[in-house]
Design a protein around this motif. Structure first.
Motif, short mmCIF file in Angstrom:
data_model
loop_
_atom_site.label_atom_id
_atom_site.label_comp_id
_atom_site.label_asym_id
_atom_site.label_seq_id
_atom_site.Cartn_x
_atom_site.Cartn_y
_atom_site.Cartn_z
N GLY A 1 0.81 -1.21 0.00
CA GLY A 1 0.00 0.00 0.00
C GLY A 1 0.85 1.27 0.00
O GLY A 1 0.46 2.27 -0.59
N ARG A 2 2.00 1.22 0.66
CA ARG A 2 2.85 2.41 0.75
C ARG A 2 3.84 2.54 -0.39
O ARG A 2 4.17 3.64 -0.82
CB ARG A 2 3.63 2.39 2.07
CG ARG A 2 2.76 2.46 3.28
CD ARG A 2 2.05 3.78 3.36
NE ARG A 2 1.25 3.85 4.57
CZ ARG A 2 0.66 4.93 4.97
NH1 ARG A 2 0.74 6.04 4.29
NH2 ARG A 2 -0.06 4.90 6.09
N PHE A 3 4.36 1.40 -0.88
CA PHE A 3 5.37 1.43 -1.95
C PHE A 3 4.80 1.06 -3.32
O PHE A 3 5.46 1.20 -4.32
CB PHE A 3 6.52 0.45 -1.65
CG PHE A 3 7.42 0.88 -0.54
CD1 PHE A 3 7.92 2.15 -0.47
CD2 PHE A 3 7.78 -0.03 0.44
CE1 PHE A 3 8.77 2.53 0.54
CE2 PHE A 3 8.64 0.33 1.46
CZ PHE A 3 9.13 1.63 1.52
N GLY A 4 3.59 0.54 -3.36
CA GLY A 4 3.00 0.01 -4.58
C GLY A 4 2.73 1.06 -5.64
O GLY A 4 3.02 2.24 -5.48
N PRO A 5 2.12 0.60 -6.73
CA PRO A 5 1.90 1.50 -7.87
C PRO A 5 0.92 2.64 -7.60
O PRO A 5 0.94 3.65 -8.29
CB PRO A 5 1.36 0.57 -8.95
CG PRO A 5 0.81 -0.60 -8.22
CD PRO A 5 1.64 -0.74 -6.98
N HIS A 6 0.07 2.48 -6.60
CA HIS A 6 -0.92 3.52 -6.31
C HIS A 6 -0.58 4.30 -5.05
O HIS A 6 -1.45 4.95 -4.45
CB HIS A 6 -2.31 2.89 -6.18
CG HIS A 6 -2.74 2.15 -7.39
ND1 HIS A 6 -2.99 2.75 -8.59
CD2 HIS A 6 -2.91 0.81 -7.61
CE1 HIS A 6 -3.33 1.85 -9.48
NE2 HIS A 6 -3.28 0.65 -8.91
#
Length: 58
Positions: free
Chosen positions: A51-56
């Motif tokens: 959630g923090r590093f992902g694409p969004h």
């Protein structure tokens, strides 16, 4: 810049590393319940990381 998202990301990464090492420790001692518990914590921390590093991530 707000430091909270950065610290959350780093904390989740640290927990993932610790859980991987803990799973190895419990596997060496043949403790399947310890491995299962660490796996659950690893999955939760990995979801936070995604959630923090992902694409969004914002």
């Amino acid at each position: 810049m707000n430091m909270s998202p950065v610290l959350t990301s780093l904390a989740a990464t640290g927990i993932v590393v610790i859980m991987v090492l803990a799973m190895g420790f419990h596997a060496r001692r043949k403790e399947p319940s310890g491995i299962a518990f660490n796996a659950v914590l690893l999955i939760v921390a990995a979801i936070v990381m995604w959630g923090r590093f992902g694409p969004h991530a914002s």
